[in-house]
Design a protein around this motif. Sequence first.
Motif, PDB file in Angstrom:
ATOM      1  N   THR A  95       0.967  -1.288  -0.033  1.00  0.00           N
ATOM      2  CA  THR A  95      -0.119  -0.141   0.096  1.00  0.00           C
ATOM      3  C   THR A  95       0.836   1.213   0.054  1.00  0.00           C
ATOM      4  N   GLU A  96       1.975   1.048   0.125  1.00  0.00           N
ATOM      5  CA  GLU A  96       2.974   2.324   0.112  1.00  0.00           C
ATOM      6  C   GLU A  96       3.819   2.435  -1.061  1.00  0.00           C
ATOM      7  N   PRO A  97       3.273   3.237  -2.041  1.00  0.00           N
ATOM      8  CA  PRO A  97       4.131   3.481  -3.439  1.00  0.00           C
ATOM      9  C   PRO A  97       5.574   4.217  -3.161  1.00  0.00           C
ATOM     10  N   VAL A  98       5.514   4.941  -2.084  1.00  0.00           N
ATOM     11  CA  VAL A  98       7.040   5.679  -1.885  1.00  0.00           C
ATOM     12  C   VAL A  98       7.961   4.568  -1.451  1.00  0.00           C
ATOM     13  N   LEU A  99       7.400   3.663  -0.748  1.00  0.00           N
ATOM     14  CA  LEU A  99       8.398   2.614  -0.172  1.00  0.00           C
ATOM     15  C   LEU A  99       8.907   1.752  -1.459  1.00  0.00           C
ATOM     16  N   GLN A 100       7.907   1.566  -2.260  1.00  0.00           N
ATOM     17  CA  GLN A 100       7.997   0.517  -3.406  1.00  0.00           C
ATOM     18  C   GLN A 100       9.211   1.365  -4.196  1.00  0.00           C
ATOM     19  N   ARG A 101       8.836   2.541  -4.554  1.00  0.00           N
ATOM     20  CA  ARG A 101       9.774   3.258  -5.566  1.00  0.00           C
ATOM     21  C   ARG A 101      11.040   3.350  -5.252  1.00  0.00           C
ATOM     22  N   ARG A 102      11.233   3.905  -3.610  1.00  0.00           N
ATOM     23  CA  ARG A 102      12.333   4.082  -3.209  1.00  0.00           C
ATOM     24  C   ARG A 102      13.341   2.926  -2.891  1.00  0.00           C
ATOM     25  N   SER A 103      12.612   1.951  -2.526  1.00  0.00           N
ATOM     26  CA  SER A 103      13.305   0.638  -2.099  1.00  0.00           C
ATOM     27  C   SER A 103      13.927   0.041  -3.388  1.00  0.00           C
ATOM     28  N   LEU A 104      13.370   0.185  -4.890  1.00  0.00           N
ATOM     29  CA  LEU A 104      13.590  -0.232  -5.938  1.00  0.00           C
ATOM     30  C   LEU A 104      14.771   0.225  -6.317  1.00  0.00           C
ATOM     31  N   GLN A 105      14.898   1.679  -6.266  1.00  0.00           N
ATOM     32  CA  GLN A 105      16.151   2.637  -6.685  1.00  0.00           C
ATOM     33  C   GLN A 105      17.050   2.277  -5.677  1.00  0.00           C
ATOM     34  N   ALA A 106      17.038   2.085  -4.408  1.00  0.00           N
ATOM     35  CA  ALA A 106      18.263   1.763  -3.616  1.00  0.00           C
ATOM     36  C   ALA A 106      18.546   0.334  -3.929  1.00  0.00           C
ATOM     37  N   ALA A 107      17.622  -0.520  -4.369  1.00  0.00           N
ATOM     38  CA  ALA A 107      18.456  -1.875  -4.742  1.00  0.00           C
ATOM     39  C   ALA A 107      19.182  -1.728  -5.943  1.00  0.00           C
ATOM     40  N   LEU A 108      18.673  -1.112  -6.776  1.00  0.00           N
ATOM     41  CA  LEU A 108      19.387  -1.129  -8.214  1.00  0.00           C
ATOM     42  C   LEU A 108      20.831  -0.248  -7.927  1.00  0.00           C
ATOM     43  N   ALA A 109      20.780   0.757  -6.863  1.00  0.00           N
ATOM     44  CA  ALA A 109      22.137   1.534  -6.551  1.00  0.00           C
ATOM     45  C   ALA A 109      23.064   0.648  -5.867  1.00  0.00           C
ATOM     46  N   LEU A 110      22.546  -0.296  -4.856  1.00  0.00           N
ATOM     47  CA  LEU A 110      23.361  -1.056  -4.210  1.00  0.00           C
ATOM     48  C   LEU A 110      23.937  -2.228  -5.128  1.00  0.00           C
ATOM     49  N   GLY A 111      23.167  -2.544  -6.164  1.00  0.00           N
ATOM     50  CA  GLY A 111      23.762  -3.627  -7.081  1.00  0.00           C
ATOM     51  C   GLY A 111      24.889  -3.266  -7.612  1.00  0.00           C
ATOM     52  N   ALA A 112      24.926  -1.846  -8.178  1.00  0.00           N
ATOM     53  CA  ALA A 112      26.051  -1.528  -8.889  1.00  0.00           C
ATOM     54  C   ALA A 112      27.135  -1.315  -7.906  1.00  0.00           C
ATOM     55  N   PHE A 113      26.925  -0.944  -6.456  1.00  0.00           N
ATOM     56  CA  PHE A 113      28.008  -0.846  -5.414  1.00  0.00           C
ATOM     57  C   PHE A 113      28.684  -2.121  -5.182  1.00  0.00           C
ATOM     58  N   SER A 114      27.766  -3.085  -4.992  1.00  0.00           N
ATOM     59  CA  SER A 114      28.196  -4.421  -4.798  1.00  0.00           C
ATOM     60  C   SER A 114      29.003  -5.087  -5.797  1.00  0.00           C
ATOM     61  N   ALA A 115      28.460  -4.707  -7.135  1.00  0.00           N
ATOM     62  CA  ALA A 115      29.103  -5.325  -8.301  1.00  0.00           C
ATOM     63  C   ALA A 115      30.516  -5.034  -8.209  1.00  0.00           C
ATOM     64  N   PHE A 116      30.978  -3.650  -8.136  1.00  0.00           N
ATOM     65  CA  PHE A 116      32.098  -3.172  -8.227  1.00  0.00           C
ATOM     66  C   PHE A 116      33.035  -3.593  -6.949  1.00  0.00           C
ATOM     67  N   TRP A 117      32.653  -3.542  -5.705  1.00  0.00           N
ATOM     68  CA  TRP A 117      33.385  -3.991  -4.546  1.00  0.00           C
ATOM     69  C   TRP A 117      33.668  -5.464  -4.426  1.00  0.00           C
ATOM     70  N   THR A 118      32.762  -6.048  -5.083  1.00  0.00           N
ATOM     71  CA  THR A 118      32.972  -7.759  -4.876  1.00  0.00           C
ATOM     72  C   THR A 118      34.011  -7.950  -5.778  1.00  0.00           C
ATOM     73  N   ALA A 119      34.444  -7.280  -6.829  1.00  0.00           N
ATOM     74  CA  ALA A 119      35.470  -7.846  -7.458  1.00  0.00           C
ATOM     75  C   ALA A 119      36.712  -7.020  -7.774  1.00  0.00           C
ATOM     76  N   ILE A 120      36.662  -5.908  -6.986  1.00  0.00           N
ATOM     77  CA  ILE A 120      37.824  -4.730  -7.181  1.00  0.00           C
ATOM     78  C   ILE A 120      39.183  -5.386  -6.964  1.00  0.00           C
ATOM     79  N   ALA A 121      39.126  -6.151  -5.462  1.00  0.00           N
ATOM     80  CA  ALA A 121      40.281  -6.743  -4.879  1.00  0.00           C
ATOM     81  C   ALA A 121      40.779  -7.492  -6.036  1.00  0.00           C
ATOM     82  N   LEU A 122      39.989  -8.430  -6.769  1.00  0.00           N
ATOM     83  CA  LEU A 122      40.672  -9.247  -7.768  1.00  0.00           C
ATOM     84  C   LEU A 122      41.353  -8.498  -8.986  1.00  0.00           C
TER      85      LEU A 122
END
Length: 434
Positions: free
Chosen positions: A236-263
Amino acid sequence: MTQPPSVCTRDFATASPLPSTVLPPPSAAPSGVGLSRQMTLFFAAAVGIIILNLSAAQPLTGPVSHALNLPAGLSGLIAMLPQLGYAAGLLLLVPLCDLLENRRLIVVTLTCCAAFLALSALAHSGWVFLASVFLAGATSSVIQMLVPMAASMAPEQRRGQAIGNVMSGLMLGILLSRPLASLITGTFGWRVFFGIEAAADALLAVVLYLRLPNHAPHTGATYPALLRSLWTLLRTEPVLQRRSLQAALALGAFSAFWTAIALRLAQPPFSLGMQGIAVFALAGASGAIVTPLAGYLGDRGAGHATQIVSHIVMIAAVLMLGAAGAGWGGFSPVAHPVLALAMLVAGAAALDAGVITDQTLGRRAVNLLNPAARGRLNALFVGIFFVGGAMGAALSGAAWAWAGWSGVCMVALAFAVALSLVGWLDRASQGRRA
């Protein structure tokens, strides 16, 4: 006091009302009781210390599995179980913020976390260690009890800035956890690291008991009803839906980089060892300095413009990382290794800054929705963007095996571009509604 017409206030105005079964009386909404600068710094330091429990396990996989004779097939659980425990804590423990007196709940949860970390330090059985780090991860979800408490203590016109300041401690803790764990383990051993974490959490629990104000939520809901309301809130909370989706995509980019940068840094032309990689992580953590600024701009009605800039910065950062590590655009890392390393540091800091800015604005919007459901809203928000982070890490590992650093950057770029598109569609839909 009149609130500037920022993106977050518009989101609040259009949010769907919560169902009456999970709404307390109006008097239950906590008002800002005063969040001093010293208290803000204390909250930031507290969440920065606790987050070490989750993020530091990755570089300890080898030493722990060797010492406890864990089978190779189970060694990955050392890094995975704290994250799974944290997810369980978000769903099962954090909603208690809307039911129990907050200070006591926070202190008890953190004390349990310290005990589980101490058990991890003393464990001589692999199964005991794995169980203890899972439970330590679950009780580390106390972070998401502290963040909404800090938000409730701040007046609404400064809530974004307060959240940004506290989140700067969280992001610094995430970024510093791996180099700190590597340095302590390399010098004293992994048991000492877990022992230090246990002692730090125990001391922090005492300080929190002395410093936190009492806050008893006024709700007639039972614990099972609170758990059932998680789905209702998400639906029932569209704000939560939109903001959490955007945060998930942002953290996906963050995790992709930091997972492999040491390699990538361990390969030519950089060929960095553990200490060099630790220094790189410290330099990349400089992006966290934008967190208070992002919250401040959100409070001043500049949320839309700040979000657009953060998405552009993320895309530019990934392109720079691709050039520095994989030769995108004709750049040669082999011919210019020093410049390439400097570009990697700058790209890491810029990527972190963009991710943190988007997440801070998202947290601000979510914390403006319904104070009485703040614990559950934060649990859902964090749980969803952790799913994005897990997807980024998984895709990064597969991309590294398939196409090396170029593949990793393509994954991060896909997340960043998708984030920009979702943000644009969100702003366009809000414009049509206005």
